[in-house]
Design a protein around this motif. Structure first.
Motif, PDB file in Angstrom:
ATOM      1  N   ARG A 318       0.822  -1.205   0.000  1.00 11.95           N
ATOM      2  CA  ARG A 318       0.000   0.000   0.000  1.00 11.95           C
ATOM      3  C   ARG A 318       0.853   1.250   0.000  1.00 11.95           C
ATOM      4  NH1 ARG A 318      -3.700  -0.532   5.069  1.00 11.95           N
ATOM      5  NH2 ARG A 318      -1.672  -0.793   6.002  1.00 11.95           N
ATOM      6  N   ARG A 405     -15.483  -0.134   5.585  1.00 15.30           N
ATOM      7  CA  ARG A 405     -14.434  -0.867   6.266  1.00 15.30           C
ATOM      8  C   ARG A 405     -13.367  -1.234   5.230  1.00 15.30           C
ATOM      9  NH1 ARG A 405     -18.251  -6.167   7.299  1.00 15.30           N
ATOM     10  NH2 ARG A 405     -18.250  -6.949   5.144  1.00 15.30           N
ATOM     11  N   VAL A 406     -12.173  -1.537   5.705  1.00 13.66           N
ATOM     12  CA  VAL A 406     -11.067  -1.873   4.814  1.00 13.66           C
ATOM     13  C   VAL A 406     -11.453  -3.066   3.943  1.00 13.66           C
ATOM     14  CG1 VAL A 406      -8.696  -2.735   4.712  1.00 13.66           C
ATOM     15  CG2 VAL A 406      -9.301  -0.947   6.353  1.00 13.66           C
ATOM     16  N   GLU A 416      -8.674   1.171   1.238  1.00 15.69           N
ATOM     17  CA  GLU A 416      -7.371   0.679   1.664  1.00 15.69           C
ATOM     18  C   GLU A 416      -7.127   0.928   3.151  1.00 15.69           C
ATOM     19  OE1 GLU A 416      -3.640   0.744  -0.940  1.00 15.69           O
ATOM     20  OE2 GLU A 416      -3.341   2.419   0.435  1.00 15.69           O
ATOM     21  N   GLU A 417      -7.663   2.032   3.672  1.00 13.35           N
ATOM     22  CA  GLU A 417      -7.474   2.331   5.086  1.00 13.35           C
ATOM     23  C   GLU A 417      -8.610   3.221   5.575  1.00 13.35           C
ATOM     24  OE1 GLU A 417      -4.054   3.900   8.234  1.00 13.35           O
ATOM     25  OE2 GLU A 417      -3.603   3.739   6.094  1.00 13.35           O
TER      26      GLU A 417
END
Length: 514
Positions: A318, A405-406, A416-417
């Motif tokens: 990431r 949510r991720v 992704e976050e």
């Protein structure tokens, strides 16, 4: 010399801690149980490193000798990682003066060992000024009173390494390249994590060891080989390389400076050092075997780590926002602006007359039925284009209308976050000549500035191009970003302020927000 595991908290000095190798060596030494003191002419340059609170810092200058006595006091092993990259007239003399002053000060302080990292070059060849200077510095330490281990490496593979960045930019930006004869030179590259491991292992060599040891990875390649293999690993089309013997190192460095962001004053010594083969010469060398017992990363794996292009679960692929690297091959605070590859950024912010909780509700509800708070037709068109070229399009929508949510999909993005109330980072899954992220942040305003019912919205779009097409893509879409992303900032702000006025907890669709 004792193994570092048998005597904890041995005090070592790292000079050049603000540089590429030194900045990465420090956390590895800390992890190995050493107590570390860093010496720098400008200690303030170390403040952004995540390991700064764990080390001692001494102000010192190897050329003038200022601060050397204090920096070396109580030290057992000193890592000398200072050298000039062709830094103007007389740089070689300055390098020699600095090494000589350091060797004398180390002897006076009773240091047990000096470890120096130089450049790998053939012994009989006429060396470039840069390589000759590094060879002479190593010779100064070997002639001194303090035993020295002089490691010599060729091209170091890792994000931030000047040699690797030159390879990265040339390969990514030039589908066809005309090159001088040095593309045929044989090189034995080595991964940055192996360089760091071997620097630390140098402390475990027998007491009194005073010699040169060449280090390298398992692959011996020409520069042309490295270009072709980098292109394959990075997912680029095969590169066409046309050697032109008449290109001098000076012209080559000017050409590198034109095509890449690597400055010519850095590129020239690198180009000149590639005129000759740089292959390890430690055949059947017991001490070299003791230092490097195998396990070195091959070129391909080292490049994968440097560009973060791997499918293995233990490697974080990431994009990360300068919170400290997960790998030694990542960029560090203090690396040159041109290291780490090209990243284009569209960054915007706006103060919002709404509490952070209401601004976050709007951010977390983005996409799907709620839309993108700007130019709905433009976002829809982008989804249609993506579908037409084989992408996922924008039809996926959202799992939940209000919460994320991720791992959730949001149209043609992937979450992704998520840091509730603070950060939403989306990674693009549309077809692109590169990798893209959209980062949305919510910050609470200080009451003394604007009052308790205000917040700040920050938005960043990031794009890492792959190949020349990626750079052209960003140039073409930049004007559109100014309209779409600018309107998005205003739309999200207006929706949050609307929620604040209504004092509700369920944001309605934003059909009337443009």
């Amino acid at each position: 010399m004792a193994d570092p595991g048998t005597e904890t908290r041995r005090l070592v000095l790292v000079t050049g801690a603000t540089g590429y190798i030194g900045g990465r060596l420090v956390p590895e030494l800390l992890d190995a149980g050493y107590q570390v003191r860093c010496m720098a002419r400008s200690p303030e340059k170390l403040r952004d490193h995540p390991w700064r609170p764990q080390v001692e810092v001494a102000r010192g200058d190897v050329v003038s000798g200022a601060g050397l006595k204090e920096a070396l006091s109580g030290v057992r092993v000193a890592y000398y990682l200072v050298h000039s990259m062709g830094g103007g007239a007389g740089f070689g003399d300055r390098d020699l003066e600095g090494a000589s002053a350091f060797a004398r000060a180390a002897a006076d302080a009773g240091i047990e060992r000096i470890v120096y990292l130089g450049g790998l070059a053939p012994g009989r060849a006429r060396l470039s000024a840069h390589m000759a200077s590094r060879s002479e510095v190593g010779a100064v330490f070997l002639r001194g009173e303090v035993p020295a281990v002089v490691l010599r490496a060729a091209v170091i593979i890792g994000s931030g390494s000047a040699s690797f960045e030159m390879l990265r930019y040339l390969t990514e930006r030039l589908p066809v390249m005309t090159t001088p004869r040095w593309v045929r030179s044989r090189v034995q590259p080595i991964a940055i994590r192996d360089v760091l491991r071997l620097l630390i292992r140098a402390d475990s060599l027998p007491e009194g060891t005073n010699r040169i040891i060449d280090i390298g990875g398992p692959d011996v390649l020409t520069y042309a080989d490295m270009v072709r293999r980098y292109a394959r690993i990075a997912g680029l089309r095969p590169r066409l390389i046309i050697p032109l013997p008449m290109l001098s190192p000076g012209l080559s460095s000017m050409w590198v400076g034109l095509v890449t962001p690597v400055p010519p004053k850095v590129a020239r010594p690198l180009v000149e050092s590639l005129r000759h083969d740089a292959v390890v010469g430690n055949a059947h060398d017991q001490e070299a075997d003791d230092l490097s017992p195998g396990g070195e990363l091959g070129f391909d794996r080292a490049v994968e780590l440097a560009i973060r292009r791997t499918s293995e679960a233990q490697v974080d692929t990431r994009w990360s926002s300068a919170t400290g690297p997960a790998l030694p091959s990542d960029p560090l605070p203090g690396d040159p602006d041109w290291s780490g590859g090209s990243t284009y950024v569209d960054e915007r912010s706006q103060r919002v007359v709404a509490r952070a909780m209401n601004l976050w509700r709007v951010v977390e509800a983005i996409g799907g039925e709620n839309g993108w708070y700007s130019w709905p037709l433009a976002w829809a068109a982008r989804g249609w284009i993506d579908l037409a070229v084989g992408g996922v399009g924008a039809h996926r929508g959202r799992r939940d209308r209000r919460y994320l949510r991720v791992g959730d999909s949001v149209d043609f993005w992937r979450v992704e976050e998520v840091i509730p109330g603070e950060l939403l980072r989306l990674r693009a899954e549309m077809r692109l000549p590169g990798r893209a992220w959209l980062e949305l942040r919510v910050e609470r305003d200080h009451p003394a500035d604007e009052g308790p019912n205000t917040s700040v919205y920050r938005q960043r779009a990031l794009f890492r191009p792959i190949g020349l097409l990626g750079h052209l893509y960003w140039a073409v879409v930049t004007p559109l970003h100014g309209v779409v992303f600018g309107s998005m900032v205003r739309g999200i702000s207006k929706q949050a302020e609307r929620l604040e006025r209504m004092d509700i907890h369920d944001p309605p669709p934003n059909d009337d927000v443009n």
